[in-house]
Design a protein around this motif. Structure first.
Motif, PDB file in Angstrom:
ATOM      1  N   GLY A   1      -4.408   0.302   5.921  1.00  0.00           N
ATOM      2  CA  GLY A   1      -5.508   1.228   6.188  1.00  0.00           C
ATOM      3  C   GLY A   1      -6.869   0.742   5.706  1.00  0.00           C
ATOM      4  N   LEU A   2      -6.915  -0.436   5.084  1.00  0.00           N
ATOM      5  CA  LEU A   2      -8.187  -0.932   4.549  1.00  0.00           C
ATOM      6  C   LEU A   2      -8.971  -1.706   5.608  1.00  0.00           C
ATOM      7  CD1 LEU A   2      -6.951  -2.380   1.105  1.00  0.00           C
ATOM      8  CD2 LEU A   2      -7.904  -0.113   1.540  1.00  0.00           C
TER       9      LEU A   2
ATOM     10  N   LYS B   1      -9.618   2.356  -3.298  1.00  0.00           N
ATOM     11  CA  LYS B   1      -8.720   3.479  -3.609  1.00  0.00           C
ATOM     12  C   LYS B   1      -7.286   2.964  -3.752  1.00  0.00           C
ATOM     13  CE  LYS B   1     -11.656   6.850  -1.392  1.00  0.00           C
ATOM     14  NZ  LYS B   1     -12.671   5.799  -0.975  1.00  0.00           N
TER      15      LYS B   1
ATOM     16  N   LYS C   1      -4.408   4.308  -3.930  1.00  0.00           N
ATOM     17  CA  LYS C   1      -3.291   4.954  -3.233  1.00  0.00           C
ATOM     18  C   LYS C   1      -3.291   4.665  -1.723  1.00  0.00           C
ATOM     19  CE  LYS C   1      -1.776   7.077  -6.924  1.00  0.00           C
ATOM     20  NZ  LYS C   1      -0.720   6.349  -7.661  1.00  0.00           N
ATOM     21  N   GLN C   2      -4.303   3.951  -1.261  1.00  0.00           N
ATOM     22  CA  GLN C   2      -4.382   3.660   0.170  1.00  0.00           C
ATOM     23  C   GLN C   2      -3.499   2.445   0.499  1.00  0.00           C
ATOM     24  OE1 GLN C   2      -8.471   3.314   1.258  1.00  0.00           O
ATOM     25  NE2 GLN C   2      -8.119   3.718   3.407  1.00  0.00           N
ATOM     26  N   THR C   3      -2.829   2.473   1.661  1.00  0.00           N
ATOM     27  CA  THR C   3      -2.030   1.301   2.020  1.00  0.00           C
ATOM     28  C   THR C   3      -2.962   0.181   2.474  1.00  0.00           C
ATOM     29  OG1 THR C   3      -1.796   1.998   4.318  1.00  0.00           O
ATOM     30  CG2 THR C   3      -0.057   2.669   2.798  1.00  0.00           C
TER      31      THR C   3
ATOM     32  N   GLN D   1     -12.562  -4.530   2.464  1.00  0.00           N
ATOM     33  CA  GLN D   1     -11.787  -3.916   1.380  1.00  0.00           C
ATOM     34  C   GLN D   1     -10.554  -4.753   1.061  1.00  0.00           C
ATOM     35  OE1 GLN D   1     -11.414  -0.135   3.392  1.00  0.00           O
ATOM     36  NE2 GLN D   1     -12.593   0.906   1.794  1.00  0.00           N
ATOM     37  N   ARG D   2      -9.964  -5.317   2.099  1.00  0.00           N
ATOM     38  CA  ARG D   2      -8.774  -6.139   1.905  1.00  0.00           C
ATOM     39  C   ARG D   2      -9.109  -7.396   1.090  1.00  0.00           C
ATOM     40  NH1 ARG D   2      -5.704  -6.339   7.532  1.00  0.00           N
ATOM     41  NH2 ARG D   2      -6.712  -4.305   7.747  1.00  0.00           N
TER      42      ARG D   2
ATOM     43  N   THR E   1       0.779   0.089  -1.056  1.00  0.00           N
ATOM     44  CA  THR E   1      -0.555   0.446  -1.546  1.00  0.00           C
ATOM     45  C   THR E   1      -1.055  -0.632  -2.495  1.00  0.00           C
ATOM     46  OG1 THR E   1       0.327   1.590  -3.478  1.00  0.00           O
ATOM     47  CG2 THR E   1       0.020   2.907  -1.465  1.00  0.00           C
TER      48      THR E   1
END
Lengths: 135, 298
Positions: free
Chosen positions: B130-131, B123, B125-127, B135-136, B93
């Motif tokens: 999953g972005l 967020k 807590k997101q791995t 977002q990455r 995360t």
């Protein structure tokens, strides 16, 4: 204080000229009073999200024109010169006149014709004011 | 005191199908440089040499006073680097990444990291897997920014970002420069971003630096002149003209050394100067590349 500056990338004029114009307007209408401290170069750059060098350029030119004073390490103030407002309007007036003259020449108007039209425009404006006052 | 954060002197690197030749670069501390080039021009290679990831064949590279690649371990503590191949762990995360970085970098600022989380709308807590791409990129930038490095090196930081995210990123970069001791180098082919926030601009093409100067100097010196020639007058060669376009009687000249004397020279040869247009950085870049490539083998 300065987030209401609007810098447009599609304006066509360089960004430093847009910044200069908006500083001058604030000074001309008295929103920024003579002697008052104005944002530092870095502060304004951050707020407008434009590069420091662009704001620096605008401040240098504004200083050359006597609108502001910049002291090394102390920031910038509006030049303590009470005649600034009228002078800035005068400058604007000269610029617009030149613009009008250029357009007139493009249209093939003679100097006399351009002068007569400016006179007409002034008369129309004064005439309007006159009727307003008498009503 | 050393007021250059980055200095390249005569740096070169040869590959079988590409070479970087005689690169000179100077980046003053406290400023932001936009590094512009087409794909394959040598931007990433230059940046990788700066980071010590690729070793130059010849020339000196100094970064924050450290000689590269020899002192790269010391230098890297003070450099935040974000590249396209964001080296984040997909299964972990963002929170885990933040906890991982904190003890390594003494200047890590947890409150700043948390405020960036909110501003970038991420967020924790997101791995990473999953972005979205945007977002990455923002996650990688957050990790680089929260370390408060003296030098930020960003390889294409705004590529693939939506307009809102791009403005958020540019805003954070400007905020970094509120501290006069911090410096940014970022490469991009989005000239609009570079034009907005850069103090200095460097153009690179085919492995060579073709121009490097203050942004205001670029914007001041490049102009397009639209002329009207009287019939039977040929356009003479004028100094400082890098490109001639338009048609026979309506030539359009591009110059990189504009001044009032040029307008006077045009008038003297009987031409009417219809307009003197300013140019965007993108137009300047393209004209610059074309004029340098002329007469040069591909």
């Amino acid at each position: 204080m300065h987030s209401d500056f609007v810098i447009s990338q599609s304006d066509g004029r360089p960004m430093y000229l847009q910044i200069m114009e908006q500083v001058k307007q604030r000074v001309a209408v008295g929103e920024w009073a003579p002697g008052e401290e104005i944002p530092s170069i870095r502060q304004l750059a951050m707020a407008l999200r434009v590069s420091v060098i662009t704001v620096k350029r605008a401040y240098l030119e504004l200083e050359r024109e006597g609108v502001i004073l910049t002291q090394q390490g102390k920031g910038s103030i509006v030049a303590p010169n009470s005649e600034l407002g009228p002078r800035l309007y005068d400058e604007q007036f000269r610029e617009r006149l030149e613009q009008a003259a250029r357009l007139g020449t493009l249209l093939g108007l003679s100097g006399e014709e351009i002068a007569r039209r400016v006179q007409d425009a002034a008369q129309r404006l004064n005439g309007g004011r006159f009727t307003k006052e008498t009503v | 005191m050393n007021d250059l954060s980055v200095l390249f002197e005569g740096v070169s690197k040869k590959y079988p199908h590409f070479s970087l030749e005689d690169i000179h670069l100077e980046l003053p501390t406290g400023s932001i440089m936009g590094f512009i080039g087409a794909n394959g021009a040598g931007k990433s290679t230059t940046i990788r040499i700066l980071m010590g990831l690729v070793h130059q064949d010849a020339g000196q590279v100094r970064v924050l006073g450290h000689s590269m690649p020899a002192d790269q371990t010391a230098a890297k503590l003070d450099i935040g680097f974000v590249s396209e191949d964001l080296r984040l762990y997909g299964a972990a995360t963002l929170d885990w990444h933040m906890g991982f970085m904190q003890p390594i970098y003494p200047r890590w600022d947890q409150r700043y990291a948390e405020s960036l989380l909110r501003r970038f709308d991420l967020k924790p807590k997101q791995t990473i897997r999953g972005l979205s791409h945007g977002q990455r990129v923002k996650a990688a930038l957050l990790l680089a920014l929260a370390r408060c490095p003296r030098l930020l090196v960003l390889d294409e930081p705004t590529t693939g970002l939506d307009p809102v995210a791009r403005q958020e990123v540019l805003e954070e970069l400007m905020a970094v420069l509120a501290d006069e001791e911090r410096t940014i180098l970022f490469s991009s082919h989005n000239t609009l971003d570079v034009e907005q926030i850069s103090d200095r601009i460097t153009f690179i093409d085919r492995g060579r630096i073709i121009d490097s100067d203050d942004k205001e100097v670029f914007l001041d010196r490049w102009r397009r002149l639209r002329l009207v020639l009287p019939p039977e007058v040929d356009l003479p060669r004028l100094p400082g003209i890098v490109q001639v376009g338009g048609s026979g009687r309506l030539p359009v000249l591009t110059t990189n050394t504009f001044g009032p004397a040029m307008v006077a020279a045009c008038a003297q040869m009987g031409a009417t100067v219809q307009a003197v247009d300013t140019m965007t950085l993108e137009e300047i870049f393209v004209a610059n590349v074309h004029s340098r490539r002329e007469g040069q083998p591909a």
